[in-house]
Design a protein around this motif. Structure first.
Motif, PDB file in Angstrom:
ATOM      1  N   LEU A  23      41.118  72.585  45.039  1.00  0.00           N
ATOM      2  CA  LEU A  23      41.083  71.509  44.477  1.00  0.00           C
ATOM      3  C   LEU A  23      42.372  70.502  44.449  1.00  0.00           C
ATOM      4  O   LEU A  23      43.117  70.977  44.096  1.00  0.00           O
ATOM      5  CB  LEU A  23      41.065  72.282  43.074  1.00  0.00           C
ATOM      6  CG  LEU A  23      39.791  73.368  43.086  1.00  0.00           C
ATOM      7  CD1 LEU A  23      39.872  74.670  41.740  1.00  0.00           C
ATOM      8  CD2 LEU A  23      38.284  72.721  43.457  1.00  0.00           C
ATOM      9  N   SER A  24      41.974  69.392  43.787  1.00  0.00           N
ATOM     10  CA  SER A  24      43.605  68.192  43.948  1.00  0.00           C
ATOM     11  C   SER A  24      42.992  67.326  42.588  1.00  0.00           C
ATOM     12  O   SER A  24      41.436  67.008  42.898  1.00  0.00           O
ATOM     13  CB  SER A  24      43.046  67.769  45.173  1.00  0.00           C
ATOM     14  OG  SER A  24      43.971  66.857  45.520  1.00  0.00           O
ATOM     15  N   HIS A  25      43.563  66.498  42.999  1.00  0.00           N
ATOM     16  CA  HIS A  25      43.145  65.790  41.920  1.00  0.00           C
ATOM     17  C   HIS A  25      42.761  63.991  42.072  1.00  0.00           C
ATOM     18  O   HIS A  25      42.793  62.920  41.172  1.00  0.00           O
ATOM     19  CB  HIS A  25      44.763  65.387  39.961  1.00  0.00           C
ATOM     20  CG  HIS A  25      45.799  65.063  41.186  1.00  0.00           C
ATOM     21  ND1 HIS A  25      46.804  66.047  41.639  1.00  0.00           N
ATOM     22  CD2 HIS A  25      46.016  63.909  41.526  1.00  0.00           C
ATOM     23  CE1 HIS A  25      47.741  64.705  42.540  1.00  0.00           C
ATOM     24  NE2 HIS A  25      47.629  63.735  42.291  1.00  0.00           N
ATOM     25  N   ARG A  26      43.227  63.674  42.798  1.00  0.00           N
ATOM     26  CA  ARG A  26      42.473  63.189  44.287  1.00  0.00           C
ATOM     27  C   ARG A  26      41.291  62.583  44.230  1.00  0.00           C
ATOM     28  O   ARG A  26      40.781  63.413  44.042  1.00  0.00           O
ATOM     29  CB  ARG A  26      43.015  63.160  45.697  1.00  0.00           C
ATOM     30  CG  ARG A  26      44.974  63.405  45.729  1.00  0.00           C
ATOM     31  CD  ARG A  26      45.088  64.011  47.145  1.00  0.00           C
ATOM     32  NE  ARG A  26      44.308  61.963  47.539  1.00  0.00           N
ATOM     33  CZ  ARG A  26      44.806  62.676  49.611  1.00  0.00           C
ATOM     34  NH1 ARG A  26      44.449  63.012  49.983  1.00  0.00           N
ATOM     35  NH2 ARG A  26      43.938  61.369  49.726  1.00  0.00           N
ATOM     36  N   ASP A  27      41.062  60.898  44.019  1.00  0.00           N
ATOM     37  CA  ASP A  27      40.053  60.945  43.753  1.00  0.00           C
ATOM     38  C   ASP A  27      38.407  60.826  45.356  1.00  0.00           C
ATOM     39  O   ASP A  27      37.641  60.855  45.466  1.00  0.00           O
ATOM     40  CB  ASP A  27      39.848  59.429  43.141  1.00  0.00           C
ATOM     41  CG  ASP A  27      39.924  59.817  41.942  1.00  0.00           C
ATOM     42  OD1 ASP A  27      40.167  60.781  41.316  1.00  0.00           O
ATOM     43  OD2 ASP A  27      40.004  58.780  40.610  1.00  0.00           O
ATOM     44  N   ASN A  76      37.887  64.744  50.341  1.00  0.00           N
ATOM     45  CA  ASN A  76      37.516  66.749  50.414  1.00  0.00           C
ATOM     46  C   ASN A  76      38.729  66.785  50.789  1.00  0.00           C
ATOM     47  O   ASN A  76      38.904  66.720  52.248  1.00  0.00           O
ATOM     48  CB  ASN A  76      36.402  66.898  49.782  1.00  0.00           C
ATOM     49  CG  ASN A  76      35.188  66.598  49.446  1.00  0.00           C
ATOM     50  OD1 ASN A  76      35.788  66.860  48.300  1.00  0.00           O
ATOM     51  ND2 ASN A  76      34.849  65.370  49.992  1.00  0.00           N
TER      52      ASN A  76
END
Length: 100
Positions: free
Chosen positions: A45-49, A52
């Motif tokens: 899980l990451s805040h990057r747009d 994946n």
């Protein structure tokens, strides 16, 4: 016991194909060797747009067995990953020891 983890950064354009490949080709191939056990795929899980990230974890009894697996099979599978996905999927390994 050791955990052999590979973290994969996957571009959006190959995301679906990567998951199919990892589940239907890579994992069964590794399991056939018999050295690495109990595969687990986790989405990071990451805040990057963009893209994946996934973690593929295996249990292995010791580093000697892991080294043998890498020489006999792992290097060839890494080459296949590069051939199929080029620079759209990048993986890096981590070896961890279970303490509890």
């Amino acid at each position: 016991m050791l955990i052999y983890n590979t973290t994969f950064q996957v571009d959006d354009e190959v995301h679906d194909n990567f998951l199919i490949w990892i589940k239907e080709c890579y994992i069964p191939e590794v399991q056939g060797h018999g050295t690495l056990k109990s595969p687990r795929i986790c989405k990071i899980l990451s805040h990057r747009d963009e893209g994946n990230a996934y973690s593929l974890q295996w249990e292995v009894d010791n580093s000697g067995l892991l080294h043998r697996w890498h020489m006999e099979q792992g290097a060839k599978l890494n080459e296949e990953l590069t051939r199929v996905f080029a620079d759209k999927v990048i993986g890096f390994p981590t070896l961890m020891e279970v303490v509890e």
